[in-house]
Design a protein around this motif. Structure first.
Motif, mmCIF file in Angstrom:
data_model
loop_
_atom_site.group_PDB
_atom_site.id
_atom_site.type_symbol
_atom_site.label_atom_id
_atom_site.label_comp_id
_atom_site.label_asym_id
_atom_site.label_seq_id
_atom_site.Cartn_x
_atom_site.Cartn_y
_atom_site.Cartn_z
ATOM 1 N N TYR A 58 0.820 -1.214 0.000
ATOM 2 C CA TYR A 58 0.000 0.000 0.000
ATOM 3 C C TYR A 58 0.852 1.262 0.000
ATOM 4 N N LEU A 61 1.478 1.726 -3.517
ATOM 5 C CA LEU A 61 0.226 2.149 -4.161
ATOM 6 C C LEU A 61 -0.037 3.629 -3.905
ATOM 7 N N PRO A 241 -4.441 -6.983 -9.910
ATOM 8 C CA PRO A 241 -4.543 -5.525 -10.108
ATOM 9 C C PRO A 241 -3.258 -4.909 -10.637
ATOM 10 N N HIS A 242 -2.123 -5.308 -10.053
ATOM 11 C CA HIS A 242 -0.846 -4.771 -10.539
ATOM 12 C C HIS A 242 -0.584 -5.189 -11.979
ATOM 13 N N ASN A 284 -6.592 3.537 -12.890
ATOM 14 C CA ASN A 284 -5.797 2.801 -11.906
ATOM 15 C C ASN A 284 -6.469 2.675 -10.537
ATOM 16 N N TYR A 288 -7.343 -1.047 -8.891
ATOM 17 C CA TYR A 288 -6.769 -1.508 -7.630
ATOM 18 C C TYR A 288 -7.816 -1.741 -6.547
ATOM 19 N N SER A 289 -8.912 -1.021 -6.615
ATOM 20 C CA SER A 289 -9.935 -1.179 -5.572
ATOM 21 C C SER A 289 -10.980 -2.228 -5.921
ATOM 22 N N ASN A 292 -9.881 -5.622 -4.289
ATOM 23 C CA ASN A 292 -9.192 -5.498 -3.010
ATOM 24 C C ASN A 292 -10.201 -5.161 -1.924
#
Length: 308
Positions: A58, A61, A241-242, A284, A288-289, A292
């Motif tokens: 994080y 991130l 996600p990455h 992005n 990522y969310s 997650n």
């Protein structure tokens, strides 16, 4: 014929000639820009506020969101202002600053994505050494290296590009200042030095790309050896996600810069430039969310806590 000393401003490529379409583009880009500000701002605030998210993944991130905000803020506000006020002009110094900051944020983001790939590799392939290899001091040093490398890269290219004599007018075929368009205005053979620097940079970026590919091959091999389905699902959830962000970032940039010259046109170049400079920073946070749950819960706590 003109040279760089007599150029006080450049003319950027307009999105449309009709006034109605210019205003439509303004409102469209305003919506995209506000969505990028909201999404990245929420991620930055949530990670800084929630102590449970003070982990290497994080932390990187948070840095990615800062770079996304910088990247989209370098190009889109000027494009929106030009559409709103029906102008194409950008001053010589503003063009140099825009190129410097765009290259800075764009290259630093690429270096940071490479570091984030290493973070996922260590977490899945060498979990027992994760705390040692990715301690707080190591994470700060790696993030600082990405930012510093991006700044040095952008400074070298900007200084090299704007030291070239310009003899082909001041009209750029793009909605923001970028190196290929400025090189088209340079005098005959004067661009070879910057071209050589670009070739060296391409090899360096390709090295980072190979590192990410090899890392993900090792990651997928390690994940497939996990006996439980739940464990494999959790490992994939932290990587996908990455991987999606990297794929979006690299694919849009490669399409824009490596397309055959035979299919090049102002309209296509404009669309591709929007794809690699505007779309990734806006998408992005959503990428990522989306998968997650930990980040979603933290954002929800922050939002509900703020309203209550």
């Amino acid at each position: 014929m003109s040279n760089s000393s007599s150029i006080s401003q450049f003319l950027l490529l307009a999105f449309a000639d009709r006034r109605e379409l210019q205003l439509l583009h303004f409102w469209l880009f305003l919506g995209i820009y506000l969505a990028a500000l909201l999404g990245n701002g929420l991620i930055i605030t949530t990670i800084a506020w929630d102590h449970h998210l003070h982990t290497p993944m994080y932390f990187f991130l948070l840095n990615l969101s800062l770079l996304d905000l910088g990247c989209i803020s370098t190009t889109l506000p000027k494009a929106m202002a030009n559409s709103l006020w029906d102008t194409r002009a950008i001053s010589y110094s503003a063009c140099a600053a825009q190129l410097l900051f765009f290259l800075f944020f764009f290259s630093a983001e690429y270096f940071l994505l490479t570091i984030m790939c290493y973070d996922r590799y260590v977490a899945i392939c060498r979990p027992l050494h994760y705390g040692t290899l990715l301690g707080s001091r190591a994470c700060v040093h790696m993030a600082a290296a990405a930012w510093a490398s991006g700044f040095l890269y952008s400074l070298l290219h900007t200084a090299s590009t704007f030291s070239l004599p310009l003899c082909q007018g001041n009209v750029l075929g793009q909605f923001f200042c970028e190196i290929p368009q400025i090189l088209k205005l340079s005098c005959s053979h004067s661009y070879l030095r910057e071209l050589g620097l670009l070739v060296v940079s391409a090899f360096f970026f390709f090295g980072c790309f190979v590192f990410m590919v090899v890392s993900y091959v090792q990651i997928f091999r390690a994940v497939l050896r996990i006996p439980s389905q739940q464990g494999r699902h959790k490992a994939f959830s932290t990587c996908l996600p990455h991987l999606a962000v990297v794929s979006l970032f690299i694919s849009t940039g490669m399409i824009a810069y490596l397309k055959p010259p035979s299919i090049s046109s102002p309209s296509l170049d404009l669309v591709l430039a929007v794809l690699y400079s505007v779309v990734p920073p806006a998408l992005n946070p959503l990428i990522y969310s989306m998968r997650n749950q930990e980040l979603q819960d933290a954002v929800q706590k922050l939002v509900t806590g703020g309203f209550s």
